[in-house]
Enzyme design. Sequence first.
Site, PDB file in Angstrom:
ATOM      1  CB  CYS A   1      -0.915   0.011   1.216  1.00 12.86           C
ATOM      2  SG  CYS A   1      -1.961  -1.447   1.351  1.00 12.86           S
TER       3      CYS A   1
ATOM      4  CG  HIS B   1      -1.235   3.025   4.390  1.00 14.62           C
ATOM      5  ND1 HIS B   1      -1.273   1.695   4.041  1.00 14.62           N
ATOM      6  CD2 HIS B   1      -0.477   3.084   5.514  1.00 14.62           C
ATOM      7  CE1 HIS B   1      -0.588   0.981   4.905  1.00 14.62           C
ATOM      8  NE2 HIS B   1      -0.104   1.806   5.806  1.00 14.62           N
TER       9      HIS B   1
HETATM   10 CA   LIG Z   1      -2.877  -2.566  -0.917  1.00 18.78          CA
END
Ligand SMILES: [Ca+2]
Length: 592
Positions: A115, A171
Site C-alpha cells: 500500500c 496510508h
Molecule cells: Ca494494498
Amino acid sequence: MARGGCSWPHRLCKGKMVAVGVLAGLSVLSLLTYGYLSWDSLGLGPGGTEATRTGPGEELGAGAPGSQPHIVFILADDQGFRDVGYHGSEIRTPTLDKLAAEGVKLENYYVQPMCTPSRSQFITGKYQIHTGLQHSIIRPTQPNCLPLDNVTLPQKLKEVGYSTHMVGKWHLGFYRRECMPTQRGFDTFFGSLLGSGDYYTHFKCDSPGICGYDLYENDNAAWDHDNGIYSTQMYTQKVQQILASHNPRKPIFLYIAYQAVHSPLQAPGKYFEHYRSINNINRRRYAAMLACLDEAINNVTLALKKYGYYGNSIIIYSSDNGGQPMAGGSNWPLRGSKGTYWEGGIRAVGFVHSPLLKNKGSVCKELVHITDWFPTLITLAEGQIDEDIQLDGYDIWETISEGRRSPRVDILHNIDPIYTKAKNGSWEAGYGIWNTAIQSAIRVNHWKLLTGNPGYSDWVPPQAFSNAGPNRWHNERVSWSAGKTVWLFNITADPYERVDLSARYPDVVKQLLRRLSQFNKTAVPVRYPPKDPRSNPKLNGGVWGPWFKEDEKKKKSDKSKGANKQKKNKNKKKANRKKGQSLHCRSRLAGG
Ligand SMILES: [Ca+2]
C-alpha cells in the site's frame, strides 16, 4: 521557467505538445462523446440501487473544449491480477470490463507490492529509494510520513487551478499535522489515515488494546459517520456530493482510494447473492466486496455524467498491489502474491477510460509504471514539472492514447537495504557487483532480475474450486531452491516466472546488477523509525491522528541539547544511543 515554455526534459516537452493537441481536438471529440455514451442503455452493474441516472436532456460532459481535463484517479486496494472479469475471473465486474473495453487496457502495468509504496510513488512520481520509504509500509504507531520535501501531485495540480479532493485511504503517514492530506495538496479529504480497518465502524486495532477511530473529514475525526455505513458506499456518496457541488467548468482532481477489497473481508449481504456457489469462504466474501466496488465505480461514472464532467474527463483505474490469496485475492496465473516482487505482487489491473483518448478500445502492452501518472497528469493539466525535481516517472500519454512506444525501458521495482533475510546472499553470488542478501528487483526491457528473498514464491491456483484450505493451493508449488539469491526471467516470454535463466545468461545478470548498483548510488537513507507510544489513540480522544507536536519536538530538542552540553564529555556513548533513535532510522533497525 515560464509556463508553457519548453525547457523541460525532452520527454515532458513532447508530452505537453501532445496534450495541447489532444485538448485542441476536443471540439471534434466532444461530438463523438455524445454518440459514444449512452450509459443508461448499458444496464451496468449488479443492483445499481444507488445509481444516479442521467435524465433526458441533461448535458453530458459540459467541460469547455480545450480546457484542462478533469482527472479522476481510482485506486483499488489489494485487487489481484485475476480479480477482474476481463482477466478471466469468476467474479463479475461488468463496470470495470465495460470502462476498460471502451478505453485502453494497460497489460504491462506495474505498481509496488504494498500500500504505502504504491501510494507514495503515485503521488510523487518517485521510486521509494528517492523518498526514504524503501522498507515496508508506514505503520500507525511510527512517527513517519511521506517526507515533506517531496512535492505532491495535488500540489502541482493546484498550481494550475485545479480543485483537489481526496476520498478514501491515505496510508502515507499522519504523525504530524503537516503530513495530513489537507497539508499535502488536497483541498478536502474524507477518508481513513491507516492501512485498513473495519468497513462499518471505521475502527482499527493495531495491536491488542491499541485501537481507535479512523475516519476523517479534512483534519478532524468524522464522528458523524460513526453509524455503520459500509465504506465503499460511503465514499461513493461523498464523491457524488463533491461532484454535485463543484463547478464542472473548473478542473477537478479527484483521488478516490477505496478501502475495498483489502481485508477484513466484509460486504453488505445483497452482494453475496451471485457468489453462493463459491465454496471458499474468503473468496466468496471477496467476490461480494468486489461486486460492490464495481457497482460503486458505475455510480461514480454516472455522477461524472450527470453533473457535466464526463466529456472532458480522464478516468484512471488501478490496483495498488497484487492480491492476497489468504484474504480472497487471486493473481493466477502469475507467481507470488501481495508483498512480493514476483509478478503476482506488482503486475496490476489498470486501465484508462476517457473520451479524450485517441485509440479507444485498445490494449496497451507497453511498459507503464505507477510513477508515470505524476508527469503524465501534470502535463495533461498544462502544469509544469520543476527542473530540480528528479522524477522516476515518464509522460506516457502518447503511449496510452495513441499506441506509441513507451519512453520507459526499465523499472526499479525496489532496493530494500534493510531487508537482508537471504542468509546465503553474498557479494560473491553477485559477481562482486551486488550483495545478493539485499532484497531487490529490477526490470530492463524484457528482463527481470530479483535478488535476496523476493517473498512468498508459489503459484496459487484460483480458490473458487474448494474450501480445503491452503494445502489445496499448493498443487503448483515448485521446490524452493534453498540458498538461491538471484533469479533472472524473460518476462515477455515467461510472464509466469517459471524458468529461471540466471545460470544460462550470467552476462545479463551482471548487466542488471550493474544497473541496480547505479540506482543504489542515488538512494536516500531509509526512514523506518521505531514505534512511538504517544501514537496510542487513547491519548488522542480515541482517534488515530497526529500526535507529534512541533513545539514538543522543539522543547525536547532544546532540552536534550542542554543536557548534552552538560554531559558532553562525560557520556558520549549515551548521546550516541539517543542519536540512533532519531527519525531517520539506520540500517540496524532491520527487524523493525
Ligand atoms: Ca494494498
